[in-house]
Write a protein that holds these residues in place. Structure first.
Motif, PDB file in Angstrom:
ATOM      1  N   ALA A  71      11.370  10.919  -6.274  1.00  0.00           N
ATOM      2  CA  ALA A  71      10.513  11.064  -5.098  1.00  0.00           C
ATOM      3  C   ALA A  71       9.647   9.840  -4.837  1.00  0.00           C
ATOM      4  CB  ALA A  71       9.623  12.303  -5.260  1.00  0.00           C
ATOM      5  N   VAL A  72       9.290   9.134  -5.884  1.00  0.00           N
ATOM      6  CA  VAL A  72       8.358   8.001  -5.753  1.00  0.00           C
ATOM      7  C   VAL A  72       9.012   6.752  -6.344  1.00  0.00           C
ATOM      8  CG1 VAL A  72       6.032   7.174  -6.222  1.00  0.00           C
ATOM      9  CG2 VAL A  72       6.443   9.628  -6.005  1.00  0.00           C
ATOM     10  N   PRO A  73       9.769   6.023  -5.525  1.00  0.00           N
ATOM     11  CA  PRO A  73      10.545   4.893  -6.034  1.00  0.00           C
ATOM     12  C   PRO A  73       9.690   3.804  -6.680  1.00  0.00           C
ATOM     13  CG  PRO A  73      11.230   5.486  -3.813  1.00  0.00           C
ATOM     14  CD  PRO A  73       9.976   6.251  -4.090  1.00  0.00           C
ATOM     15  N   SER A  74       8.432   3.716  -6.304  1.00  0.00           N
ATOM     16  CA  SER A  74       7.608   2.650  -6.888  1.00  0.00           C
ATOM     17  C   SER A  74       7.193   2.962  -8.330  1.00  0.00           C
ATOM     18  CB  SER A  74       6.370   2.402  -6.025  1.00  0.00           C
ATOM     19  OG  SER A  74       5.548   3.538  -6.000  1.00  0.00           O
ATOM     20  N   LEU A  75       7.479   4.180  -8.812  1.00  0.00           N
ATOM     21  CA  LEU A  75       7.169   4.522 -10.205  1.00  0.00           C
ATOM     22  C   LEU A  75       8.164   3.848 -11.141  1.00  0.00           C
ATOM     23  CD1 LEU A  75       6.471   8.348 -10.607  1.00  0.00           C
ATOM     24  CD2 LEU A  75       4.995   6.487 -11.321  1.00  0.00           C
ATOM     25  N   THR A  76       7.675   3.086 -12.107  1.00  0.00           N
ATOM     26  CA  THR A  76       8.582   2.583 -13.140  1.00  0.00           C
ATOM     27  C   THR A  76       8.934   3.736 -14.081  1.00  0.00           C
ATOM     28  OG1 THR A  76       6.789   2.038 -14.656  1.00  0.00           O
ATOM     29  CG2 THR A  76       7.438   0.342 -13.086  1.00  0.00           C
TER      30      THR A  76
END
Lengths: 87, 87
Positions: B43-48
Motif C-alpha cells: 500500500a505504501v511504496p515509499s516504505l523500505t
C-alpha cells in the motif's frame, strides 16, 4: 442558483461533503491518522514524516479491517491485498 | 542437570520460552507482523522493507492498544507516547 449547505473537516478544508455524517467520518479518520502518525514516528525513527503520514492515513482509512486483524482475525487483511495475490 | 522442555516459535527460533502459552502469543504476534508488513509494503511504496518490518512489529506488539484506537478509542494511544508528552 441557490445557497446550499456543504460540510468539511477543518483538518482538510479542500474536501467538501453534502452529507454531514460523511464529513464527520472524514474528520474522525483524519484525527486517527494524525494520532497514529505521531505514535509511529516516535516509535520507528527510520520513518520519514511523509511515509509516516502515508502509513497512518492508510491505516486510518482501513480502520475496520485493521481492528479486526488486531483482534485475531488475520483473514480480514486479505481484503486489502490485490486480487490474485491471496497470500 | 536435567532435561527440560522449552518452547519457541518457528518464526523466531532464537527466542525460547518456558511457558507454552507465552511462545504461542509470540508466534501469533509475529504472524500478525508478517501479514501487516506485506499489506503495508503493497500500500505504501515509499516504505523500505526494513522500515515496513519495524512498523509492523511495533503495531503487532501493541495490537491491543491499536485495536482500541481503531475502534474509536483514540485515548488508548496515549499509553504509547512517552510520559510528559500527552498530546
Amino acid at each position: 442558483m441557490a445557497v446550499e449547505v456543504v460540510y468539511r473537516s477543518s483538518r482538510d478544508p479542500e474536501q467538501l461533503f453534502m452529507d454531514k455524517a460523511e464529513a464527520d467520518r472524514h474528520d474522525k479518520m483524519l484525527e486517527l491518522a494524525e494520532a497514529l502518525g505521531e505514535v509511529l514516528q516516535t516509535a520507528v525513527p527510520s520513518l520519514t514524516e511523509q511515509t509516516a503520514e502515508d502509513v497512518s492515513l492508510y491505516l486510518a482509512q482501513n480502520r475496520d479491517v485493521f481492528a479486526k486483524a488486531f483482534k485475531n482475525n488475520l483473514g480480514a487483511l486479505a481484503d486489502l491485498l490485490p486480487a490474485g495475490n491471496p497470500s
